[in-house]
Design a protein around this motif. Structure first.
Motif, mmCIF file in Angstrom:
data_model
loop_
_atom_site.group_PDB
_atom_site.id
_atom_site.type_symbol
_atom_site.label_atom_id
_atom_site.label_comp_id
_atom_site.label_asym_id
_atom_site.label_seq_id
_atom_site.Cartn_x
_atom_site.Cartn_y
_atom_site.Cartn_z
ATOM 1 N N MET A 162 7.980 0.419 -2.250
ATOM 2 C CA MET A 162 6.677 -0.120 -1.890
ATOM 3 C C MET A 162 6.123 0.726 -0.731
ATOM 4 O O MET A 162 6.711 0.762 0.337
ATOM 5 N N ASN B 49 1.331 -0.078 3.823
ATOM 6 C CA ASN B 49 -0.084 -0.406 3.750
ATOM 7 C C ASN B 49 -0.601 -0.503 5.184
ATOM 8 O O ASN B 49 -0.007 -1.176 6.012
ATOM 9 N N ASN C 4 5.766 -4.217 6.942
ATOM 10 C CA ASN C 4 6.053 -3.092 6.038
ATOM 11 C C ASN C 4 7.561 -2.840 5.955
ATOM 12 O O ASN C 4 8.104 -2.624 4.869
ATOM 13 N N ASP D 179 0.487 -6.602 -1.713
ATOM 14 C CA ASP D 179 -0.300 -5.366 -1.696
ATOM 15 C C ASP D 179 -1.707 -5.578 -2.239
ATOM 16 O O ASP D 179 -2.684 -5.112 -1.655
#
Length: 97
Positions: A1, A4, A12, A77
């Motif tokens: 992942m 962001n 995160n 997300d």
């Protein structure tokens, strides 16, 4: 992942941690419910968020553009990409002496 920019650095890190790492870290796992794979997060937003309420996203508005959002991990997300969402962070554990 991938990281962001709207997500706090600690969030995160928690989202990229393995299940074992989450289980072994009180800091990273704060706000996470493994049984349902959901996170309880603090969200700074503008405009109406109520339209986003669903079976996988529960929104509890607070004051001054903040809300507590309970959301499935796999939707974070997409949720962060919404124009209304300014910033997302995970709750912190409070320690008293």
């Amino acid at each position: 992942m991938p990281n962001n920019a709207k997500l706090e650095n600690l969030l995160n890190l928690a989202l990229s941690a393995t299940p074992t790492e989450l289980q072994n870290s009180q800091v990273l796992s704060t706000g996470y419910t493994p049984a349902t794979k959901t996170w309880e997060l603090i969200v700074k937003y503008h405009g109406p968020l109520e339209r986003l309420e669903s079976e996988v996203i529960h929104i509890e508005p607070l004051i001054n553009g903040y809300a507590i959002v309970t959301i499935r991990e796999d939707f974070i997300d997409a949720f962060a990409e919404l124009d209304e969402v300014e910033y997302i962070e995970k709750p912190k554990r409070l320690y008293f002496e």
